[in-house]
Design an enzyme around this catalytic site. Structure first.
Site, PDB file in Angstrom:
ATOM      1  CD  GLU A  24      -3.297  -7.355   2.808  1.00 36.68           C
ATOM      2  OE1 GLU A  24      -4.383  -6.872   3.202  1.00 36.68           O
ATOM      3  OE2 GLU A  24      -2.232  -6.724   2.814  1.00 36.68           O
ATOM      4  CD  GLU A  75      -3.161  -0.838   0.244  1.00 38.75           C
ATOM      5  OE1 GLU A  75      -3.090   0.146  -0.538  1.00 38.75           O
ATOM      6  OE2 GLU A  75      -4.133  -1.619   0.283  1.00 38.75           O
TER       7      GLU A  75
HETATM    8  C1  IPT Z   1      -5.096  -3.929   3.707  1.00 41.85           C
HETATM    9  C2  IPT Z   1      -3.713  -3.741   4.251  1.00 41.85           C
HETATM   10  O1  IPT Z   1      -2.748  -4.087   3.284  1.00 41.85           O
HETATM   11  C3  IPT Z   1      -3.441  -4.534   5.480  1.00 41.85           C
HETATM   12  O2  IPT Z   1      -2.268  -4.064   6.076  1.00 41.85           O
HETATM   13  C4  IPT Z   1      -4.595  -4.429   6.435  1.00 41.85           C
HETATM   14  O3  IPT Z   1      -4.752  -3.108   6.822  1.00 41.85           O
HETATM   15  C5  IPT Z   1      -5.841  -4.886   5.751  1.00 41.85           C
HETATM   16  O4  IPT Z   1      -6.094  -4.072   4.653  1.00 41.85           O
HETATM   17  C6  IPT Z   1      -7.060  -4.780   6.626  1.00 41.85           C
HETATM   18  O5  IPT Z   1      -6.911  -5.343   7.866  1.00 41.85           O
HETATM   19  S1  IPT Z   1      -5.425  -2.466   2.812  1.00 41.85           S
HETATM   20  C7  IPT Z   1      -7.157  -2.301   2.579  1.00 41.85           C
HETATM   21  C8  IPT Z   1      -7.415  -0.942   1.996  1.00 41.85           C
HETATM   22  C9  IPT Z   1      -7.722  -3.322   1.698  1.00 41.85           C
END
Ligand code: IPT
Length: 966
Positions: free
Chosen positions: A481, A405
């Protein structure tokens, strides 16, 4: 000093961890002049232990050196790069050490190595300034040769909480500071090596390893040699050999011990031969597509924060391996290097991610994002090179990630270009640039199932630039993720896994995330709980968004981890009833199934009938076999029984492995057998009459209030009888959502404040009928709910309730749940049941629940999510007994119901902010449900899939009640 590989050596070293003198000041205006001078007296100073995060000092009681603060995206200071606030907590660290008399004086160098200091620091040795450092989770080395003295030495370090570097370290986690990883003084021999790079390629077509160890000698002319005794190798550094080897994979982490010798220095190496390539649109290791069953791992411990000891790292890996996880993304910074050594040894695929995130710039429209500003270019390259150089010799690392990010910009491209040049042996990953122009895999986060499916079929939306589109469309796809594990959930894992198995391009993903970053605290009364954002009085914070892991902060597996383990099973077992065979599909990418044993058991109504072992020949990776049932299994499957008969087949480890003992269960399946006793529906001959009189209505064992029609007594037990209930304490996934919060709609519709209007209470010859209309203030949407109570003439102790529910007017959203709620004596604190278990299960998180007979306690049925919410539901219960002092209650399904039992109400759960807010109310609250709405993962990702939504419609729930005497 220039970055280099982290490697052990037999050269002299002095650990400098331990107690250091410490003083915390408020900022640059509050420094101790001359503190670095050895003559400066620090005897009155406090001490702090190194390594540690200073804000966690005092935990689990109150922190006494500043406070941890949690933010996700937002910077906790004004966005004004590179400036930081004047209120900049600054720590002065001092420590004395005695240089061992044997410290070599061979003309080599003495180096002070800091493995991690958050966020910016300056170092003095004996009053001479050695330099300064940034890049919190990266090593920094200083040349201490000139300043080092025989005997007493005084080391001084000043650490600032905030620095320009903080703009690059906006990861979603607690802000904590200090010398949080180890510090050592290293001797670097004059004729030793400065750096080394092990190139251990594997040619899967010939089965040969191709080895070359590049050594960068400390001084020109030094010759370095490498020996690998097991392979009979003795070669010059820089020389290439081909030799038959066993390759390294996460499934078969084969390492060869080797030694690099340069002058008097000996460096032990652990070499793993493997080849990582992106080819034919696939990410391949040793020529094969791999499937990533991954997690995102932050480094966290509830008492020590980002300072982890080796046993905690080992515990993480053991837990991962035991839950069938095969990959880790080191979100969002390089971990303590020891973790990578453990991954090499125990076998995990690693995406090593650079210490870089500038997410807070998104909130200001990405204005001045460092990623696109040439003035930050060197800082970006510095971070990337320090990670790659440190970790390049770990076979477990199969990809480099630029960071997380950080938006887009040329500095990211420059990092990728430098990395490709320096290490052509590993693909480069970065999710933030959607065009994937300079990376080797297409990576996304939280893409929903539909989009993942389209990407899997290569029919995703094109990017703007056709050339970039062609490049991206040819890349393998990973979800760096997905499946946000916040609170109860994540739901929908099974459906993702199906896509990963169906589309070669979809090579799996990394659940967000491994651990809840809770901080151990105690209430004033001394009760332990885990704090989250806001609990330390932060001005800006993101609450419990920091608690979104598969394990609780103390590393207790959450139900989500148990579910994930089942969904990502490396082998799939199935039963063919007609053919009397067990099918085994080896879903691993390399290893055969020789390490597994196959146990079967047949249970009747949850009681063991017979058990044994199946003979299954080792199945090669990617292949399947069918094993015939042994004769004892055939007999047991068919013999007459009294209840439901189930065959369970379990794959367990045949011998101890480094990460789990023999007998550890890896995979399982269950199949219902057509046994004679099952399904013989009982037809009652008649029903007992209900009689009114003496201010109550009596029907069999039940006594009812004639005005409300509510059951008030069953046998000897007072109770508050069953009543329609639609509410659940919203989960994190109910509360948040990209398309809006479903919980807000529930609350607006008043599902937490339903009123029950009694329309009629009619005792009769066949039982009791109670008609109601259930609705909330201000709305005309209602549920007509009719209760039919009956007691079969031939089972006079059994009270059956059939509840008929019909929605009236508009219910334009799924319901939280549909069931009844009753309150029983609090003494009934033990649960025995036949149904799905042993853990909690919801419609889209029920893969891990198996049918069986289980025993537990009401206390153990409560899942202590850091933020209290709906939890503990047991699915498909056939019968359950809630017992304790004074007897108990038996609940019967027709055929199934969902069961929740807790010492507090859903409303209490809803109101609580921490589990310690929950106090038993002196009753046992029992929900018997026809259905629950799914869980989904809308807290960051897709909501509940259509198949798991609980849409309102005419519904009928039947449950039986029987009193058990004490
Ligand atoms: C995404 C982040 O990369 C991660 O660090 C964490 O914050 C996660 O979200 C949520 O828990 S970024 C999000 C804008 C999809």
């Amino acid at each position: 000093m220039a970055p280099r590989a982290g490697f052990p050596s037999d050269a002299a070293a002095l650990a400098l961890d331990g107690d250091w003198h410490f003083r915390l000041g408020a900022g640059l205006h509050d420094l101790t002049p001359g503190f670095e001078d050895p003559s400066h007296d620090v005897t009155g100073w406090e001490t702090v232990s190194v390594p540690s995060c200073w804000q966690l000092d005092g935990i689990p009681d109150a922190p006494h050196r500043g406070s941890p603060a949690y933010t996700n995206q937002i910077y906790p200071f004004p966005v004004d790069p590179p400036r930081v606030p004047d209120a900049n907590p600054t720590a002065e660290y001092r420590r004395e050490f005695t240089l061992p008399e044997a410290w070599p004086a061979d003309g080599g160098r003495s180096v002070l190595r800091f493995e991690g200091v958050d966020s910016c620091f300056a170092v003095w040795l004996n009053g001479s300034r050695l330099g300064d450092g940034k890049g919190s989770r990266l090593p920094t080395e200083f040349d201490a040769t000139a300043a080092l003295r025989p005997g007493r030495n005084v080391l001084a370090v000043r650490v600032h909480q905030w620095s320009a570097g903080s703009y690059l370290e906006d990861q979603d986690m607690w802000w904590v500071s200090g010398i949080f990883r180890s510090v050592r003084l290293l001797h670097r021999p004059a004729d030793g090596v400065r750096d080394l790079f092990v190139h251990a390629d594997y040619d899967h077509l010939t089965g040969e390893g191709i080895l070359r160890v590049d050594a960068d000698p400390a001084a020109a002319g030094t010759e370095a040699r490498v020996t690998v005794p097991e392979l009979g190798l003795d070669l010059r550094a820089g020389e290439t050999v081909r030799v038959a080897v066993e390759p390294w994979t996460a499934e078969t982490p084969r390492l060869y011990d080797a030694t690099l010798t340069a002058g008097a220095e000996r460096v032990p190496l652990r070499i793993g031969f493997r080849r990582v390539r992106v080819e034919d649109g696939l990410l391949k290791v040793n020529g094969r597509r791999i499937l990533l069953r991954g997690v995102n791992r932050h480094e966290w411990h509830p008492e020590t924060g980002r300072t982890l000891d080796r046993s905690t790292m080992l515990r993480d890996i053991e837990l991962m391996k035991r839950h069938n996880i095969n990959a880790v993304r080191t979100s969002h910074y390089p971990p303590d290097q020891e973790f990578l050594s453990l991954c090499d040894e125990l076998g995990l695929w690693v995406i090593d991610e650079c210490d870089l995130e500038t997410h807070g710039f998104e909130l200001v429209g990405w204005r001045d994002n460092p990623s696109a500003d040439p003035r930050w270019r060197d800082a970006y390259l510095d971070r990337m090179s320090r990670m790659v150089e440190r970790d390049k010799n770990h076979p477990a690392v199969i990809m480099w990630s630029l960071g997380n990010e950080a938006g887009t910009g040329d500095n990211l491209r420059a990092m990728a270009e430098w990395t490709h040049e320096r290490d052509p042996g590993r693909p480069v990953h970065y999710e933030g640039d959607r065009d994937s122009g300079y990376v080797d895999v297409y990576s996304r986060m939280y893409a929903d199932h539909d989009e993942t499916d389209r990407i899997g079929r290569c029919v995703e939306e094109p990017t703007k630039d056709p050339a970039l589109d062609a490049h991206r469309r040819a890349l393998p796809f990973i979800l760096c993720e997905y499946a946000h594990a916040m609170g109860n959930g994540p739901g929908g894992l099974v459906e993702y896994q199906r896509l990963f198995e169906q589309h070669p391009r979809c090579q799996g993903g990394f659940v967000w995330e491994w651990i809840d970053h809770g901080i151990a605290r105690r209430t004033e009364e001394g009760r332990a709980f885990f704090a989250y954002g806001g609990d330390f009085g932060e001005v800006v914070h993101d609450g419990n968004f920091v608690a979104d892991g598969l394990v609780l902060p103390d590393r207790t597996p959450s139900p989500g981890l148990v579910e994930y383990k089942k969904v990502v099973e490396p082998v799939t077992v199935s039963v063919d009833r007609a053919a009397c065979t067990v099918g085994v599909r080896n879903g691993q990418d390399f290893a055969d199934t020789g390490h597994l044993r196959w146990l079967w058991l047949v249970e009747d109504a949850g009681e063991l009938v017979a058990e044994g072992e199946l003979a299954v020949p080792p199945v090669p990776a990617g292949e399947s076999v069918f094993a015939p049932w042994p004769p004892e299994l055939r007999t047991a499957a068919r013999s007459a029984g009294t209840g439901e008969r189930w065959l369970t087949v379990r794959a367990v480890l045949g011998k101890d492995l480094p990460w789990a003992p023999a007998g550890h269960e890896v995979a399982w399946c269950q199949e219902r057998m057509p046994a004679s006793g099952a399904g013989s529906a009982h037809r009652p001959t008649g029903f007992a009459p209900a009689s009114a009189g003496g201010g109550s209505i009596t029907l069999g064992p039940g006594t009812f209030d004639p005005d409300t029609g509510r059951l008030v007594r069953l046998g000897a037990h007072d109770m508050t009888g069953p009543r329609l209930d639609l509410w659940r304490a919203p989960t994190d996934n109910d509360l948040r959502g990209w398309g809006g919060s479903v919980a807000e709609r529930w609350r607006a519709a008043g599902l937490d404040r339903l009123e029950h209007k009694v329309l009629g209470v009619a005792p009769g010859d066949g039982g009791l009928t109670v008609r109601t209309r259930v609705s909330a203030a201000g709305t005309d949407a209602a549920m007509e709910a009719d209760y039919h109570y009956r007691v079969p003439a031939d089972a006079p102790g059994r009270l059956w309730l059939t509840l008929e529910v019909r929605p009236v007017a508009d219910w334009p959203f799924p319901l939280p749940r549909l069931g009844v709620r009753a309150a029983l004596p609090a003494a009934f604190d033990t649960v025995t049941w036949f149904g799905a278990g042993p853990g909690e299960a919801y419609p889209d998180t029920r893969a891990a629940a198996r049918v069986g007979r289980f025993a537990s306690t009401v206390a153990a049925w409560q899942t202590p999510y850091l933020f209290p919410q709906e939890n503990g539901h047991r699915a498909d219960v056939r019968w359950a007994e809630l017992t304790g002092a004074g007897g108990g209650l038996r609940l019967l399904g027709a055929p199934h119901f969902g069961l929740t039992a807790r010492p507090w109400t859903s409303e209490d759960l809803d109101a609580a902010r921490h589990p310690t807010d929950l106090a038993p109310r002196g009753a046992l609250y029992v929900n018997a449900d026809l259905a629950q709405h799914g869980v989904g993962s809308a807290s960051c990702g897709p909501g509940v899939l259509p198949a798991h939504r609980l849409l309102p419609g005419p519904s009928t729930l039947t449950v039986g009640f029987e009193a058990m005497e004490g």
